[in-house]
Design a protein around this motif. Structure first.
Motif, short mmCIF file in Angstrom:
data_model
loop_
_atom_site.label_atom_id
_atom_site.label_comp_id
_atom_site.label_asym_id
_atom_site.label_seq_id
_atom_site.Cartn_x
_atom_site.Cartn_y
_atom_site.Cartn_z
N GLN A 1 118.93 -1.44 35.75
CA GLN A 1 119.34 -1.04 37.09
C GLN A 1 118.68 0.27 37.50
O GLN A 1 118.14 0.40 38.60
CB GLN A 1 120.86 -0.91 37.15
CG GLN A 1 121.38 -0.54 38.53
CD GLN A 1 122.88 -0.52 38.59
OE1 GLN A 1 123.56 -0.96 37.69
NE2 GLN A 1 123.41 -0.02 39.68
N GLU A 2 118.71 1.26 36.63
CA GLU A 2 118.08 2.55 36.94
C GLU A 2 116.57 2.40 37.11
O GLU A 2 115.97 3.05 37.97
CB GLU A 2 118.40 3.57 35.85
CG GLU A 2 117.80 4.94 36.09
CD GLU A 2 118.29 5.62 37.36
OE1 GLU A 2 117.52 6.43 37.92
OE2 GLU A 2 119.41 5.33 37.82
N THR A 3 115.96 1.52 36.34
CA THR A 3 114.52 1.28 36.48
C THR A 3 114.21 0.73 37.87
O THR A 3 113.26 1.17 38.53
CB THR A 3 114.03 0.29 35.39
OG1 THR A 3 114.31 0.85 34.11
CG2 THR A 3 112.55 0.02 35.52
N LEU B 1 113.81 5.81 29.89
CA LEU B 1 115.26 5.89 30.12
C LEU B 1 116.03 5.64 28.82
O LEU B 1 117.03 6.32 28.54
CB LEU B 1 115.69 4.88 31.19
CG LEU B 1 115.27 5.22 32.62
CD1 LEU B 1 115.51 4.02 33.53
CD2 LEU B 1 116.02 6.44 33.13
N ARG C 1 124.31 -1.27 27.96
CA ARG C 1 123.33 -0.18 28.13
C ARG C 1 122.02 -0.72 28.68
O ARG C 1 121.37 -0.08 29.50
CB ARG C 1 123.10 0.54 26.80
CG ARG C 1 124.15 1.58 26.53
CD ARG C 1 123.93 2.47 25.33
NE ARG C 1 122.58 2.70 24.90
CZ ARG C 1 122.19 2.62 23.63
NH1 ARG C 1 123.04 2.31 22.69
NH2 ARG C 1 120.94 2.86 23.30
N GLY D 1 118.37 8.40 27.06
CA GLY D 1 119.77 8.08 26.78
C GLY D 1 120.11 8.27 25.32
O GLY D 1 121.19 8.78 24.98
N VAL E 1 116.06 1.11 40.54
CA VAL E 1 116.31 2.16 41.54
C VAL E 1 115.04 3.01 41.69
O VAL E 1 114.61 3.31 42.80
CB VAL E 1 117.51 3.05 41.13
CG1 VAL E 1 117.57 4.32 41.96
CG2 VAL E 1 118.81 2.27 41.26
N ARG E 2 114.44 3.36 40.58
CA ARG E 2 113.21 4.15 40.63
C ARG E 2 112.05 3.36 41.24
O ARG E 2 111.20 3.90 41.93
CB ARG E 2 112.85 4.66 39.25
CG ARG E 2 113.90 5.66 38.78
CD ARG E 2 113.63 6.21 37.43
NE ARG E 2 114.73 7.08 37.02
CZ ARG E 2 114.67 7.96 36.06
NH1 ARG E 2 113.54 8.13 35.40
NH2 ARG E 2 115.71 8.69 35.76
N ASP F 1 122.28 -1.15 32.35
CA ASP F 1 122.20 0.15 33.03
C ASP F 1 120.75 0.62 33.13
O ASP F 1 120.32 1.16 34.16
CB ASP F 1 123.03 1.20 32.28
CG ASP F 1 124.52 0.96 32.42
OD1 ASP F 1 124.93 0.20 33.32
OD2 ASP F 1 125.28 1.54 31.60
N ILE F 2 120.00 0.44 32.06
CA ILE F 2 118.59 0.85 32.05
C ILE F 2 117.79 0.06 33.08
O ILE F 2 117.00 0.62 33.83
CB ILE F 2 117.98 0.70 30.63
CG1 ILE F 2 118.57 1.76 29.70
CG2 ILE F 2 116.47 0.76 30.67
CD1 ILE F 2 118.23 1.56 28.24
#
Length: 197
Positions: A63-65, A94, A57, A98, A67-68, A60-61
């Motif tokens: 990676q999404e951070t 995030l 997890r 989640g 991306v933003r 994933d956080i």
């Protein structure tokens, strides 16, 4: 040849003004790679703490951070404020989002080995399902009168006489329709690459 009014004017390249660095795609990519290289280790450690040790997890956080961050790379500069603080705030949000989503969603339960029905031969029945689907498709390819005879004799396990009685036709007609139906089905099976077992 003289230039007339219908010819397009010659193209001239206009260069950027020299006042300040150009922020092209290569510059943004370089800045992003530098940003990830500088902040990823600390951000991952922070995300692992936020997820109480769930590394998947946390990844994933992170990676999404990033991306933003990529979507705002032109605004993520030290002049605009601390980049590290912004990344931690996004990761925190995030993680909280989640967590809230998991609270709303029913928990996922893994099937235990004894919950999965097993057949005596060790198979899971998938092959029988596929064969059933193929046979159903093949049955739709024959005439309805022939299909009715096949269903009575083979699917409902009736004798030829019983099928004749149910369908209201002579026994000879049942035999004849059965013969032609099976011949058509064998041809269709051969074309499909199926073989009789």
């Amino acid at each position: 040849m003289s230039q007339n009014a219908e010819e397009p004017p010659a193209l001239t390249l206009v260069s950027r003004p020299a006042e300040g660095p150009a922020d092209g795609p290569d510059d943004n990519e370089r800045r992003f790679v530098d940003l990830v290289g500088e902040h990823r280790p600390a951000l991952l450690a922070y995300a692992i703490r936020l997820t109480r040790g769930d590394v998947g997890r946390a990844e994933d956080i992170v990676q999404e951070t990033f991306v933003r961050a990529w979507l705002r790379i032109d605004r993520l500069t030290p002049e605009q404020g601390s980049v590290g603080s912004w990344l931690r705030r996004v990761a925190y949000n995030l993680a909280v989002d989640g967590h809230r989503m998991r609270q709303v969603r029913p928990p996922e339960v893994e099937l235990q080995q004894h919950d999965v029905p097993m057949r005596q031969d060790g198979g899971d029945g998938t092959e029988q399902i596929v064969v059933g689907m193929v046979i159903r498709d093949m049955l739709t390819s024959i005439w309805p009168e022939h299909r009715a005879v096949v269903e009575e004799v083979y699917l409902r396990d009736r004798t030829v006489a019983e099928a004749a009685s149910v369908l209201g036709i002579p026994v000879g007609t049942v035999k004849s329709r059965l013969f032609y139906a099976l011949r058509t089905l064998r041809g269709t099976a051969a074309e499909s690459g199926l073989r009789a077992s």
